[in-house]
Design a protein around this motif. Structure first.
Motif, PDB file in Angstrom:
ATOM      1  N   TRP A   8      26.361 -69.379  32.212  1.00  0.00           N
ATOM      2  CA  TRP A   8      27.219 -70.534  32.453  1.00  0.00           C
ATOM      3  C   TRP A   8      27.503 -70.684  33.951  1.00  0.00           C
ATOM      4  CZ3 TRP A   8      31.980 -70.534  34.703  1.00  0.00           C
ATOM      5  CH2 TRP A   8      32.610 -71.794  34.747  1.00  0.00           C
ATOM      6  N   CYS A  12      26.636 -73.900  36.003  1.00  0.00           N
ATOM      7  CA  CYS A  12      27.719 -74.636  36.641  1.00  0.00           C
ATOM      8  C   CYS A  12      27.343 -74.967  38.097  1.00  0.00           C
ATOM      9  CB  CYS A  12      28.956 -73.741  36.607  1.00  0.00           C
ATOM     10  SG  CYS A  12      30.466 -74.624  36.691  1.00  0.00           S
ATOM     11  N   ILE A 106      32.840 -67.359  39.182  1.00  0.00           N
ATOM     12  CA  ILE A 106      31.380 -67.349  39.384  1.00  0.00           C
ATOM     13  C   ILE A 106      31.060 -66.384  40.527  1.00  0.00           C
ATOM     14  CG2 ILE A 106      29.388 -68.770  40.002  1.00  0.00           C
ATOM     15  CD1 ILE A 106      30.851 -71.147  38.766  1.00  0.00           C
TER      16      ILE A 106
ATOM     17  N   ASP B  98      34.498 -78.557  49.834  1.00  0.00           N
ATOM     18  CA  ASP B  98      33.141 -78.992  49.539  1.00  0.00           C
ATOM     19  C   ASP B  98      32.985 -80.447  49.988  1.00  0.00           C
ATOM     20  OD1 ASP B  98      30.704 -79.652  48.481  1.00  0.00           O
ATOM     21  OD2 ASP B  98      31.004 -78.531  46.633  1.00  0.00           O
ATOM     22  N   ARG B 109      35.866 -80.614  40.422  1.00  0.00           N
ATOM     23  CA  ARG B 109      34.674 -79.768  40.479  1.00  0.00           C
ATOM     24  C   ARG B 109      35.060 -78.290  40.551  1.00  0.00           C
ATOM     25  NH1 ARG B 109      29.826 -80.104  38.764  1.00  0.00           N
ATOM     26  NH2 ARG B 109      30.235 -82.318  39.026  1.00  0.00           N
ATOM     27  N   HIS B 110      36.069 -77.980  41.378  1.00  0.00           N
ATOM     28  CA  HIS B 110      36.504 -76.592  41.514  1.00  0.00           C
ATOM     29  C   HIS B 110      37.044 -76.067  40.179  1.00  0.00           C
ATOM     30  CE1 HIS B 110      37.280 -73.270  44.252  1.00  0.00           C
ATOM     31  NE2 HIS B 110      38.436 -73.059  43.635  1.00  0.00           N
ATOM     32  N   THR B 112      35.990 -76.797  37.288  1.00  0.00           N
ATOM     33  CA  THR B 112      34.900 -76.482  36.352  1.00  0.00           C
ATOM     34  C   THR B 112      34.430 -75.039  36.539  1.00  0.00           C
ATOM     35  OG1 THR B 112      33.115 -77.229  37.831  1.00  0.00           O
ATOM     36  CG2 THR B 112      34.064 -78.878  36.345  1.00  0.00           C
ATOM     37  N   TYR B 113      34.603 -74.490  37.743  1.00  0.00           N
ATOM     38  CA  TYR B 113      34.201 -73.095  37.968  1.00  0.00           C
ATOM     39  C   TYR B 113      35.078 -72.131  37.166  1.00  0.00           C
ATOM     40  CZ  TYR B 113      31.960 -75.366  41.973  1.00  0.00           C
ATOM     41  OH  TYR B 113      31.224 -76.206  42.770  1.00  0.00           O
ATOM     42  N   PHE B 114      36.248 -72.631  36.713  1.00  0.00           N
ATOM     43  CA  PHE B 114      37.152 -71.824  35.888  1.00  0.00           C
ATOM     44  C   PHE B 114      37.032 -72.195  34.409  1.00  0.00           C
ATOM     45  CE2 PHE B 114      38.890 -71.580  40.105  1.00  0.00           C
ATOM     46  CZ  PHE B 114      39.458 -70.324  40.194  1.00  0.00           C
ATOM     47  N   ARG B 115      36.029 -72.975  34.091  1.00  0.00           N
ATOM     48  CA  ARG B 115      35.782 -73.439  32.709  1.00  0.00           C
ATOM     49  C   ARG B 115      36.934 -74.288  32.185  1.00  0.00           C
ATOM     50  NH1 ARG B 115      31.999 -69.261  29.206  1.00  0.00           N
ATOM     51  NH2 ARG B 115      30.547 -70.953  28.973  1.00  0.00           N
ATOM     52  N   ARG B 157      43.714 -77.031  45.979  1.00  0.00           N
ATOM     53  CA  ARG B 157      42.542 -76.542  45.241  1.00  0.00           C
ATOM     54  C   ARG B 157      42.773 -75.132  44.696  1.00  0.00           C
ATOM     55  NH1 ARG B 157      36.782 -75.845  48.156  1.00  0.00           N
ATOM     56  NH2 ARG B 157      37.876 -73.991  48.909  1.00  0.00           N
TER      57      ARG B 157
END
Lengths: 258, 274
Positions: A8, A12, A106, B98, B109-110, B112-115, B157
């Motif tokens: 994932w 991502c 990540i 970014d 977007r940031h 999404t890195y934490f699901r 963020r």
């Protein structure tokens, strides 16, 4: 379906690049697809009308067919290397995107895999566009679009890794000119894009076979033009691919993590 | 060994040694330990090169530790970075926004890195942008923001995942006084929600004002840890400090955290009577 965490993370990062690609589509259409098209028109139609036929590996081909398949390999080389080198250098050094993502859930390794897989995906699509033109002009069989896919992707991954390693070792963006002029351009000129390497003197042929682009050209021409399969190309590409992916990952981690 | 789960951040005998290009080594962080309980703001003070940023890089798990362990919400950040960092929000000293995304998409977007699902992320991003006074910049590209606005966005963020541990490396450097105060309010709100805050700062007044405890760091070592008031009482013997603010002009004032910092780190800078 919920992907395992590790995959994932890579997915991502890949999606992040894809989102940027979609957002800046006009720019990427020009920078990704225009260059191979210009080569196709210039060499395929221009030079091709002067040269006539080419004899290699016991087969006679039109120069246009020969150069079309060469441009596929050239596209994989340029798109893979430049995105991996210049693109990644900007993201690592100026934008600090790798660092920003790698302090979230990540990991840096996943960030770098995402980078490599995106670079390879983009180069593969560009190569397939060239192949599609070859199919439309009748130079390649339609099935080549499918059979070419794994070769184009793995070759793109190889050159992306070469670019990423170059970015990791370069202190400034200007230093990327060293691998560009010492490695990429010589491969472009001497590894069979424009003429069969059997036209070179024997010693230079051996040197040309050492570099991965010769093997890419060989495999692409087997798949698109039906030239005899040269088994050494698989071994050479596999060795380069494994070595470069490992070097790219390790060197970039060493660059970023003290 | 897992830490007690109730301590959001636990740093245990953390050391970081760098190899120099010349062949030698430098101990950037030496054997530092502290816990930050829920709702506490903990300050890291020290001169440039004291090891604050290196400590923060190790605590976030980006740099491996040479020795020691860091637990975030009970998870070892170096052994299980993915699990540990789900609870971590970091605002680095450098600008790491970014620039391929606009202000709103930056936060989404940031997340999404934490699901975090996009719908949830958008709602949270909207709240944060409003709280940080960036609501009118939602569609602006990051590059068009001033330095102060970028700093605000970077702190926002760090908060997008509603972290249990918030690490801020000099977040108020270069900010206007009113923006700095707004940030202090935001940190107070995060504390009230139970976040543990690790704050590295050069501003003594800021540390004295918002930190429950501070650690004074020099040459990679913690010289002392305590509340600002107790540090002042312990290290400054006098109740009045004399300071030459201009040639020939002496001010008399109550001792403060800056005096402690100067005394512990070996600096004097014209302050007498410590």
């Amino acid at each position: 379906m919920r992907l395992p965490d590790r995959f994932w993370g890579v997915w991502c990062v890949w999606r992040r690049y894809f989102a940027v690609f979609v957002k800046s589509l006009p720019y990427y259409l020009v920078t990704t697809f225009l260059e191979p098209l210009l080569y196709l028109v210039s060499f395929g139609l221009g030079v091709g009308s002067l040269v006539g036929n080419v004899h290699t590996q016991g087969t006679e081909l039109t120069y246009r067919s020969f150069i079309f398949s060469g441009v596929i390999a050239q596209t994989v080389l340029f798109q893979g290397f430049y995105e991996g080198a210049f693109g990644a250098f900007v993201r690592m050094y100026y934008q600090r995107i790798f660092q920003a993502i790698a302090i979230t859930p990540i990991t840096l390794t996943e960030v770098l895999w995402g980078e490599l897989l995106w670079d390879a995906s983009k180069a593969t699509v560009a190569a397939e566009v060239v192949a599609l033109i070859g199919v439309l002009t009748g130079d390649f069989p339609p099935a080549a679009l499918l059979t070419l896919l794994p070769v184009a992707f793995l070759s793109s991954l190889l050159f992306s890794a070469m670019g990423l390693a170059a970015a990791a070792y370069s202190r400034s963006i200007d230093e990327l000119s060293y691998p560009q002029y010492l490695l990429v351009f010589p491969m472009f000129l001497f590894c069979g894009v424009f003429y069969p390497i059997d036209a070179l003197p024997g010693a230079l042929q051996s040197v040309a076979w050492f570099f991965p682009l010769t093997s890419v050209n060989s495999l692409v021409r087997t798949l698109t033009l039906g030239l005899p399969f040269q088994i050494q190309s698989i071994a050479i590409l596999s060795a380069w691919l494994l070595a470069l992916v490992a070097v790219a990952q390790r060197s970039m981690v060493r660059r970023l993590v003290r | 060994m897992e830490s007690r789960p109730l301590v959001p951040l636990r740093v245990v005998h953390l050391s970081k040694r760098y190899r120099l290009r010349s062949g030698g080594f430098v101990d950037a962080v030496s054997d530092i330990s502290f816990d930050i309980p829920a709702g506490e703001c903990f300050g890291l003070l020290g001169p440039n090169g004291a090891g604050k940023s290196t400590a923060i890089q190790c605590i976030s798990g980006f740099y491996p530790a040479t020795q020691g362990e860091v637990f975030i919400n009970g998870h070892d950040v170096h052994l299980h970075p993915k699990r540990a960092r789900r609870f971590l929000g970091v605002c680095s000293q450098e600008e790491t926004l970014d620039s391929d995304f606009n202000v709103l998409d930056q936060l989404v977007r940031h997340a999404t890195y934490f699901r975090i699902p996009t719908r949830v992320a958008r709602a949270r991003a909207g709240e944060l942008l409003e709280r940080f006074g960036l609501s009118d910049k939602v569609r602006d590209p990051v590059e068009s923001l001033s330095g102060g606005l970028k700093r605000r966005l970077q702190v926002a963020r760090a908060l997008i995942s509603d972290p249990r541990v918030l690490v801020l490396d000099e977040p108020t450097t270069g900010l206007d006084p009113d923006v700095r105060r707004m940030l202090w309010e935001v940190l107070a709100e995060a504390r009230a929600r139970g976040a543990a805050i690790l704050l590295s700062t050069h501003y003594m007044e800021e540390a004295e004002r918002i930190c429950d405890r501070v650690a004074v760091l020099a040459n990679g070592r913690i010289l002392d840890i305590d509340s600002p008031q107790r540090l002042i009482a312990t290290h400054i013997a006098r109740t009045v400090v004399e300071e030459e603010v201009r040639p020939g002009v002496i001010w008399k004032r109550a001792p403060n955290l800056e005096d402690v910092y100067l005394k512990l780190t070996g600096s004097r800078l014209g302050v007498e009577g410590l």
